[in-house]
Design an enzyme around this catalytic site. Structure first.
Site, PDB file in Angstrom:
ATOM      1  N   SER A   1     -53.878   3.263  22.834  1.00 15.84           N
ATOM      2  CA  SER A   1     -53.203   2.598  21.723  1.00 15.84           C
ATOM      3  C   SER A   1     -51.819   3.206  21.515  1.00 15.84           C
ATOM      4  CB  SER A   1     -54.022   2.741  20.438  1.00 15.84           C
ATOM      5  OG  SER A   1     -53.216   2.314  19.357  1.00 15.84           O
TER       6      SER A   1
ATOM      7  N   HIS B   1     -52.707  -1.029  24.599  1.00 12.44           N
ATOM      8  CA  HIS B   1     -53.254  -1.625  23.382  1.00 12.44           C
ATOM      9  C   HIS B   1     -52.176  -1.552  22.292  1.00 12.44           C
ATOM     10  CE1 HIS B   1     -56.517  -2.850  20.669  1.00 12.44           C
ATOM     11  NE2 HIS B   1     -56.014  -1.992  19.794  1.00 12.44           N
TER      12      HIS B   1
ATOM     13  N   ASP C   1     -51.229  -2.362  18.397  1.00 11.35           N
ATOM     14  CA  ASP C   1     -51.794  -2.616  17.070  1.00 11.35           C
ATOM     15  C   ASP C   1     -50.735  -3.153  16.113  1.00 11.35           C
ATOM     16  OD1 ASP C   1     -54.571  -1.692  17.244  1.00 11.35           O
ATOM     17  OD2 ASP C   1     -53.669   0.252  17.715  1.00 11.35           O
TER      18      ASP C   1
ATOM     19  N   MET D   1     -50.071  -4.446  12.408  1.00 11.31           N
ATOM     20  CA  MET D   1     -50.663  -4.406  11.053  1.00 11.31           C
ATOM     21  C   MET D   1     -49.646  -4.940  10.050  1.00 11.31           C
ATOM     22  SD  MET D   1     -52.181  -0.567  11.156  1.00 11.31           S
ATOM     23  CE  MET D   1     -53.176   0.022  12.523  1.00 11.31           C
TER      24      MET D   1
ATOM     25  N   HIS E   1     -53.647  -6.510  19.425  1.00 14.50           N
ATOM     26  CA  HIS E   1     -54.682  -6.544  18.383  1.00 14.50           C
ATOM     27  C   HIS E   1     -53.996  -6.866  17.059  1.00 14.50           C
ATOM     28  CE1 HIS E   1     -57.765  -3.858  15.983  1.00 14.50           C
ATOM     29  NE2 HIS E   1     -57.878  -5.149  15.695  1.00 14.50           N
TER      30      HIS E   1
ATOM     31  N   MET F   1     -53.963  -7.285  13.372  1.00 12.73           N
ATOM     32  CA  MET F   1     -54.613  -7.009  12.078  1.00 12.73           C
ATOM     33  C   MET F   1     -53.731  -7.633  11.006  1.00 12.73           C
ATOM     34  SD  MET F   1     -55.732  -3.149  13.021  1.00 12.73           S
ATOM     35  CE  MET F   1     -54.595  -3.132  14.398  1.00 12.73           C
TER      36      MET F   1
ATOM     37  N   MET G   1     -64.752  -2.953  15.969  1.00 17.88           N
ATOM     38  CA  MET G   1     -64.024  -1.841  15.335  1.00 17.88           C
ATOM     39  C   MET G   1     -65.013  -0.716  15.063  1.00 17.88           C
ATOM     40  SD  MET G   1     -60.797  -2.575  15.089  1.00 17.88           S
ATOM     41  CE  MET G   1     -60.472  -0.972  14.367  1.00 17.88           C
TER      42      MET G   1
ATOM     43  N   ASP H   1     -62.779  -0.042  19.553  1.00 14.94           N
ATOM     44  CA  ASP H   1     -61.491   0.452  19.054  1.00 14.94           C
ATOM     45  C   ASP H   1     -61.687   1.355  17.848  1.00 14.94           C
ATOM     46  OD1 ASP H   1     -58.845   0.796  18.405  1.00 14.94           O
ATOM     47  OD2 ASP H   1     -58.448  -1.320  17.962  1.00 14.94           O
TER      48      ASP H   1
HETATM   49  C1  DX5 Z   1     -56.955   1.060  14.106  1.00 13.90           C
HETATM   50  C2  DX5 Z   1     -56.353   0.555  15.403  1.00 13.90           C
HETATM   51  C3  DX5 Z   1     -56.691   1.398  16.574  1.00 13.90           C
HETATM   52  C4  DX5 Z   1     -56.145   2.782  16.515  1.00 13.90           C
HETATM   53  C5  DX5 Z   1     -57.007   3.653  17.363  1.00 13.90           C
HETATM   54  O1  DX5 Z   1     -56.762   0.130  13.106  1.00 13.90           O
HETATM   55  O2  DX5 Z   1     -56.815  -0.744  15.681  1.00 13.90           O
HETATM   56  O3  DX5 Z   1     -56.310   0.772  17.794  1.00 13.90           O
HETATM   57  O4  DX5 Z   1     -54.813   2.876  16.951  1.00 13.90           O
HETATM   58  O5  DX5 Z   1     -56.605   4.967  17.188  1.00 13.90           O
HETATM   59  P1  DX5 Z   1     -57.607   6.181  17.339  1.00 13.90           P
HETATM   60  O6  DX5 Z   1     -58.057   6.185  18.773  1.00 13.90           O
HETATM   61  O7  DX5 Z   1     -56.740   7.350  16.997  1.00 13.90           O
HETATM   62  O8  DX5 Z   1     -58.741   5.973  16.396  1.00 13.90           O
HETATM   63 ZN    ZN Z   2     -56.484  -1.647  17.767  1.00 17.40          ZN
END
Ligand code: DX5
Ligand code: ZN
Length: 224
Positions: free
Chosen positions: A17, A42, A44, A46, A75, A77, A146, A184
């Site tokens: 990630s 990956h 993320d 948000m 991903h 969110m 998740m 994840d």
């Molecule tokens: C959380 C994200 C993850 C996060 C994982 O909301 O979707 O992808 O970056 O990070 P670690 O491996 O540190 O939990």
């Molecule tokens: Zn993620």
């Protein structure tokens, strides 16, 4: 050219990630991932609405795309992902995953992603049962479980995830779906082998990779 899952031997794949990368050295960290055994990047996204945090958006993804030489696994969110999936596709996304909890018209979201030529994924929060996927499992390419509450990197892995992976694997086998299972949150070298034996195909790892002394070695070790 679109991502073909058949090119991978899911055993499992490792998708570091980028959220845990050093944003002041993004090019360096992307090149590190290119040189490593990582399979996907990956990404993320948000929005501060669906999750209580804002990560980064289009300009950063555009910068990542310029340096990444591996598939971008995005991903989302975010609420109303249908407003942005086309832009993410243009910015290089090959897998686009939306959250079940953020999509009242999930079937439509999945079709939109597939019509763009991307692989379509659906993510479930820790409290959401696998059963909600029953009526879309045949349509999706990826189901993301998740293993922490979405919004932040560096959280503790939720142990109930193993049971969810096994149930999902059973649903996929019974239905004949081709969906792969991605995990994840809080993935590390202790839970990775257990997740793989429960049926996980893709493991996302953020802080465990980027906070380690030797990320390239850590990625290689996770793949074992
Ligand atoms: C959380 C994200 C993850 C996060 C994982 O909301 O979707 O992808 O970056 O990070 P670690 O491996 O540190 O939990
Ligand atoms: Zn993620």
């Amino acid at each position: 050219m679109y991502l073909n899952f058949k090119q991978f031997q899911f055993m499992p794949l490792i998708a570091p990630s980028v959220l845990a990368a050093d944003f002041a050295n993004l090019q360096r960290d992307c090149e590190m991932l290119n040189a490593s055994a990582a399979d996907w990047f990956h990404i993320d996204i948000m929005d501060g609405v669906f999750v209580p945090n804002i990560s980064f958006g289009m300009p950063v993804l555009e910068a990542i795309q310029r340096h990444a030489k591996k598939p971008l696994d995005v991903h989302l969110m975010i609420v109303q992902p249908e407003r942005y999936v086309e832009t993410f596709k243009k910015l290089g996304a090959e897998v686009i995953t939306v959250h079940y909890e953020a999509c009242p018209h999930l079937h439509r979201n999945i079709q939109q992603i597939k019509d763009l030529g991307c692989k379509a994924g659906v993510a479930l929060n820790p409290h959401t049962p696998i059963s909600v996927l029953e009526d879309v499992i045949a349509d999706i390419d990826l189901a993301l479980i998740m293993s922490v509450n979405p919004g932040f990197g560096g959280q503790k892995f939720i142990e109930n995830t193993y049971a969810k992976v096994s149930k999902l694997k059973e649903m996929i086998t019974k239905s004949g779906s081709k969906a792969v299972i991605e995990i994840d949150g809080g993935v590390n070298s202790i839970n990775a082998p257990k997740l793989a034996s429960a049926g996980a195909d893709v493991l996302v790892a953020g802080s465990f990779v980027f906070n380690s002394d030797n990320p390239i070695q850590t990625i290689a070790d996770l793949k074992k």
